[in-house]
Write a protein that holds these residues in place. Structure first.
Motif, PDB file in Angstrom:
ATOM      1  N   ILE A   1       0.868  -1.182   0.000  1.00 22.87           N
ATOM      2  CA  ILE A   1       0.000   0.000   0.000  1.00 22.87           C
ATOM      3  C   ILE A   1       0.900   1.225   0.000  1.00 22.87           C
ATOM      4  O   ILE A   1       1.642   1.475   0.949  1.00 22.87           O
ATOM      5  N   SER A   2       0.837   1.972  -1.065  1.00 25.96           N
ATOM      6  CA  SER A   2       1.760   3.086  -1.264  1.00 25.96           C
ATOM      7  C   SER A   2       1.289   4.341  -0.545  1.00 25.96           C
ATOM      8  O   SER A   2       0.093   4.649  -0.515  1.00 25.96           O
ATOM      9  N   LYS A   3       2.259   5.076  -0.002  1.00 25.12           N
ATOM     10  CA  LYS A   3       1.934   6.377   0.588  1.00 25.12           C
ATOM     11  C   LYS A   3       1.466   7.361  -0.465  1.00 25.12           C
ATOM     12  O   LYS A   3       0.860   8.383  -0.135  1.00 25.12           O
ATOM     13  N   ALA A   4       1.746   7.058  -1.738  1.00 24.90           N
ATOM     14  CA  ALA A   4       1.297   7.947  -2.806  1.00 24.90           C
ATOM     15  C   ALA A   4      -0.218   8.069  -2.820  1.00 24.90           C
ATOM     16  O   ALA A   4      -0.766   9.091  -3.258  1.00 24.90           O
ATOM     17  N   GLN A   5      -0.930   7.042  -2.327  1.00 22.72           N
ATOM     18  CA  GLN A   5      -2.386   7.092  -2.254  1.00 22.72           C
ATOM     19  C   GLN A   5      -2.866   8.069  -1.182  1.00 22.72           C
ATOM     20  O   GLN A   5      -4.046   8.411  -1.149  1.00 22.72           O
ATOM     21  N   MET A   6      -1.948   8.496  -0.325  1.00 29.22           N
ATOM     22  CA  MET A   6      -2.319   9.356   0.799  1.00 29.22           C
ATOM     23  C   MET A   6      -1.837  10.789   0.609  1.00 29.22           C
ATOM     24  O   MET A   6      -1.805  11.557   1.564  1.00 29.22           O
ATOM     25  N   LEU A   7      -1.469  11.164  -0.631  1.00 29.05           N
ATOM     26  CA  LEU A   7      -0.874  12.485  -0.843  1.00 29.05           C
ATOM     27  C   LEU A   7      -1.747  13.613  -0.312  1.00 29.05           C
ATOM     28  O   LEU A   7      -1.259  14.538   0.353  1.00 29.05           O
TER      29      LEU A   7
ATOM     30  N   GLN B   1       4.850  20.917  -0.456  1.00 33.73           N
ATOM     31  CA  GLN B   1       4.351  19.934  -1.403  1.00 33.73           C
ATOM     32  C   GLN B   1       5.457  18.986  -1.859  1.00 33.73           C
ATOM     33  O   GLN B   1       5.250  17.781  -1.963  1.00 33.73           O
ATOM     34  N   ILE B   2       6.651  19.526  -2.116  1.00 35.82           N
ATOM     35  CA  ILE B   2       7.773  18.677  -2.520  1.00 35.82           C
ATOM     36  C   ILE B   2       8.191  17.772  -1.365  1.00 35.82           C
ATOM     37  O   ILE B   2       8.490  16.589  -1.556  1.00 35.82           O
ATOM     38  N   LEU B   3       8.179  18.301  -0.139  1.00 34.52           N
ATOM     39  CA  LEU B   3       8.521  17.480   1.021  1.00 34.52           C
ATOM     40  C   LEU B   3       7.556  16.305   1.145  1.00 34.52           C
ATOM     41  O   LEU B   3       7.975  15.162   1.389  1.00 34.52           O
ATOM     42  N   VAL B   4       6.270  16.572   0.973  1.00 36.09           N
ATOM     43  CA  VAL B   4       5.270  15.513   1.066  1.00 36.09           C
ATOM     44  C   VAL B   4       5.508  14.461  -0.011  1.00 36.09           C
ATOM     45  O   VAL B   4       5.401  13.256   0.238  1.00 36.09           O
ATOM     46  N   LYS B   5       5.847  14.883  -1.217  1.00 38.17           N
ATOM     47  CA  LYS B   5       6.108  13.932  -2.302  1.00 38.17           C
ATOM     48  C   LYS B   5       7.329  13.073  -1.994  1.00 38.17           C
ATOM     49  O   LYS B   5       7.371  11.889  -2.332  1.00 38.17           O
ATOM     50  N   MET B   6       8.330  13.674  -1.352  1.00 39.61           N
ATOM     51  CA  MET B   6       9.498  12.897  -0.957  1.00 39.61           C
ATOM     52  C   MET B   6       9.115  11.868   0.105  1.00 39.61           C
ATOM     53  O   MET B   6       9.532  10.703   0.037  1.00 39.61           O
ATOM     54  N   ILE B   7       8.296  12.286   1.084  1.00 34.74           N
ATOM     55  CA  ILE B   7       7.855  11.378   2.139  1.00 34.74           C
ATOM     56  C   ILE B   7       7.043  10.236   1.544  1.00 34.74           C
ATOM     57  O   ILE B   7       7.175   9.073   1.943  1.00 34.74           O
ATOM     58  N   ALA B   8       6.198  10.558   0.554  1.00 38.69           N
ATOM     59  CA  ALA B   8       5.326   9.554  -0.054  1.00 38.69           C
ATOM     60  C   ALA B   8       6.057   8.669  -1.046  1.00 38.69           C
ATOM     61  O   ALA B   8       5.496   7.679  -1.527  1.00 38.69           O
ATOM     62  N   GLY B   9       7.296   9.018  -1.361  1.00 42.00           N
ATOM     63  CA  GLY B   9       8.061   8.217  -2.303  1.00 42.00           C
ATOM     64  C   GLY B   9       7.761   8.538  -3.752  1.00 42.00           C
ATOM     65  O   GLY B   9       8.219   7.844  -4.658  1.00 42.00           O
ATOM     66  N   VAL B  10       6.985   9.590  -4.000  1.00 45.17           N
ATOM     67  CA  VAL B  10       6.680   9.997  -5.369  1.00 45.17           C
ATOM     68  C   VAL B  10       7.883  10.679  -6.000  1.00 45.17           C
ATOM     69  O   VAL B  10       8.128  10.567  -7.199  1.00 45.17           O
ATOM     70  N   ALA B  11       8.656  11.383  -5.178  1.00 46.15           N
ATOM     71  CA  ALA B  11       9.872  12.043  -5.645  1.00 46.15           C
ATOM     72  C   ALA B  11      11.054  11.476  -4.879  1.00 46.15           C
ATOM     73  O   ALA B  11      11.068  11.497  -3.646  1.00 46.15           O
ATOM     74  N   GLY B  12      12.043  10.970  -5.582  1.00 49.89           N
ATOM     75  CA  GLY B  12      13.235  10.427  -4.943  1.00 49.89           C
ATOM     76  C   GLY B  12      14.131  11.514  -4.403  1.00 49.89           C
ATOM     77  O   GLY B  12      14.214  12.612  -4.974  1.00 49.89           O
TER      78      GLY B  12
END
Length: 654
Positions: free
Chosen positions: A526-532, A603-614
């Motif tokens: 279950i990806s954190k990307a679903q919780m953005l 927003q970029i920090l959240v994407k990093m946390i969610a693994g959407v942005a490396g």
């Protein structure tokens, strides 16, 4: 294909009755004689033919959905035909009381409860309740996912009119009751139209903290609890105990603009009179129930369900207080003397004051009996496991079908009460510092031999002693994950334990374990990307706490990095530093001696946390700025473990 006995006639269907006992048994591939006997014996001890529950589950039916719920990429999140096999009498591979409960939960659609009150049931694991106000719909608990919530509301509008959302109520801080919020109303609409968003004190903190700090472990374990990857069939997932299934879609949240902070708090929302009852610390750390006094309706949220609830979910959570839970139910009895209709955010309603009051009394005493008898035996020196094998509910409670453990389980709840007071340690120093499972397994096998252990497990299996077979085989598999014979027999053992389980959560866990023993862990978690959308509402401190909990302590030994973090959109500034292999942080202006300063948007920090942005890709892009050593910044982030979303549970690495 699994054959299912079918009882003929409308009366038999409505009563969920079993077929006559002298009907020839239908072969059920893989179901042991011991399980068949246990399930048949259980069917004789309960009044499974009582038709009233089905009458209430279908009362007020307006329309049933069809088709599928999909996400933006076209992935199917829910297929409304998936549970069409649920009809007739219980197959041999399902506990008969659980089958009956699954049939009740299979009554999916839009239902009228009373004038101005409707429920959408079966669109997700929870219910969405709609209350007609002067200007629109007041929605209670917008399900788990944006997709399921939007689908459900659109379905309701087809039949009830295209009315706006004029209020939103979150009964408690579990994701299946708030995750679909952005599927029914946007944050812009809330602000522009001043839509009331109501929740109890502590809602936002509890809703976000559980999903951030240990969200990865809980999400993985929830796949077992809810049977996410099991086939929908009589030998697979038939229910979750609370509803048909969780819709694993995108999740969001809306912060409340009205907070219920009093024990009893009357309020009018869009012309409708409510009375809210703040009841934290039972089913959820932040939870409330409410009544509609003009309609004589009481909503028990999830403190009242048509099942024994769990005091500690097998996915993990904070242990719940059984004694406090029972006190809240007594409070409900005291405050709601004229209630004629009971609804909740799971399962179907109940009508009639006397019936409702008896229902609440049984639920109250179920939790208090569990608490009191566990404590009694704790004080006599019994351990949690010993108490779990000794306690059973008195007949006056056990015979009530709504007190059965379809979601919770008495044995598990006993252990939760024990943990609530005494923790996981049972007082015996032999278990103060036990060996880990792999090492223990290796030593047991060195002592008794793998062949002898496997033979003993097979004998136990053949005798229907599945608990002992599972214990023996677990040692074998933990010691040697490549032992295919042991893995296959353990999978068959878990099958049998699942087929005889009354709790849907236990059934799903056993059958998922069997599936993974045969096929390995799932390819995707279950990806954190679903919780953005939800993550964007989380305070930055929660992310930093989770980051600190992800620091690889041994790898960080001797390191002394200091990093300045600047969020350019919110103006927040933090200093992060390593000391004694511990990651600390504080809100502060950038410090001159830091190895690097990282400036980026929230927003970029959240994407990093969610693994959407490396991390590496982002650091060397134009999405943020780095002052100081980029190399040190990469090395710093390299010390933060990326938790695997598909870690093994019933095996260890081969």
């Amino acid at each position: 294909m699994q054959k299912i006995l079918r009882c003929s006639g409308l009366i038999a269907l409505l009563s969920l009755s079993a077929c006559e006992q002298n009907t020839a048994p239908v072969a059920a591939s893989g179901v042991s004689p011991a399980v068949l006997q246990r399930n048949n014996d259980m069917a004789k001890t309960l009044d499974l033919a009582d038709p009233l529950d089905m009458a209430e589950a279908t009362r007020g039916f307006i329309a049933k959905p069809s088709g599928q719920i999909t996400n933006a990429e076209g992935t199917v999140l829910k297929d409304f035909a998936a549970y069409d096999f649920l009809q007739g009498a219980a197959p041999q591979s399902v506990h008969p009381a659980l089958w009956r409960h699954a049939l009740l939960n299979a009554q999916v659609g839009l239902f009228k409860v009373t004038d101005g009150v409707y429920q959408l049931r079966g669109f997700d694991i929870a219910n969405m309740t709609l209350i007609e106000g002067n200007n629109g719909f007041i929605l209670v608990d917008p399900l788990t996912a944006t997709e399921s919530a939007a689908f459900a509301l659109a379905f309701a509008r087809q039949h009830l009119g295209d009315k706006p959302v004029s209020g939103l109520i979150f009964t408690h801080a579990h994701a299946d009751h708030f995750g679909g919020a952005l599927g029914v109303v946007s944050s812009e609409e809330v602000q522009q139209r001043q839509v009331p968003v109501v929740a109890s004190l502590g809602f936002m903190a509890e809703a976000t903290s559980e999903n951030i700090m240990v969200g990865n472990a809980m999400a993985r374990r929830s796949m077992y609890q809810f049977g996410k990857n099991l086939p929908r069939s009589a030998t697979g997932n038939i229910d979750t105990g609370l509803g048909k299934e969780v819709v694993y879609g995108s999740m969001g949240i809306l912060p409340p603009n009205i907070v219920i902070d009093q024990p009893v708090q009357p309020m009018q929302i869009d012309g409708v009179n409510f009375v809210f009852y703040n009841q934290p610390g039972a089913e959820s750390p932040a939870e409330m129930t409410f009544s509609l006094p003009d309609k004589k309706v009481f909503n028990g949220a999830e403190n009242l369900s048509r099942t024994m609830h769990n005091l500690l979910p097998i996915r993990g959570a904070k242990v719940r207080d059984a004694l406090q839970w029972s006190k809240y139910l007594q409070q409900s009895l005291d405050l709601l003397a004229d209630t004629e209709i009971f609804i909740a955010q799971h399962h179907h309603p109940m009508w009639g004051n006397a019936r409702i009051r008896e229902f609440i009394r049984v639920q109250r005493d179920m939790y208090k009996y569990t608490h009191d008898q566990t404590v009694r035996l704790m004080n006599q020196g019994l351990t949690a496991t010993e108490i779990a094998d000794r306690i059973s509910l008195p007949e006056s409670l056990a015979k009530q079908l709504h007190s059965r453990g379809y979601y919770g389980d008495l044995r598990h709840n006993v252990k939760a009460v024990y943990q609530f007071y005494l923790g996981f340690y049972d007082g015996n120093p032999a278990r103060l510092d036990p060996l880990p499972p792999t090492e223990a397994g290796k030593r047991y096998l060195a002592l008794i031999g793998a062949d002898k252990a496997l033979s003993a497990a097979q004998t136990a299996f053949d005798q229907g002693d599945f608990r002992w077979a599972a214990e023996l085989l677990n040692h074998l598999v933990m010691a040697d994950a490549g032992n295919q014979q042991a893995k296959q027999l353990l999978a068959k053992t878990f099958d049998q334990l699942g087929y005889q389980s009354e709790a849907a959560t236990w059934r799903n866990a056993y059958l998922t374990a069997a599936q993974e023993l045969r096929q390995g862990p799932p390819a995707q978690g279950i990806s954190k990307a679903q919780m953005l959308e939800m993550l964007q509402r989380v305070p930055t401190e929660r992310f930093l706490e989770a980051m600190a909990a992800g620091l690889n302590g041994p790898a960080a030994e001797g390191k002394d990095y200091k990093i300045n973090l600047v969020l350019t959109d919110s103006g927040e500034q933090y200093v992060l530093w390593l000391e004694n292999s511990v990651l600390h942080f504080k809100p502060a202006a950038p410090e001159a001696d830091a190895n690097a300063t990282l400036a980026l948007t929230s927003q970029i920090l959240v994407k990093m946390i969610a693994g959407v942005a490396g991390v590496k890709d982002t650091i060397f892009s134009d999405d943020l700025t780095v002052t100081g050593s980029k190399i040190d910044l990469v090395r710093f982030f390299g010390l933060i473990d990326k938790a695997p979303a598909t870690f093994p549970i019933v095996t260890r690495a081969e």
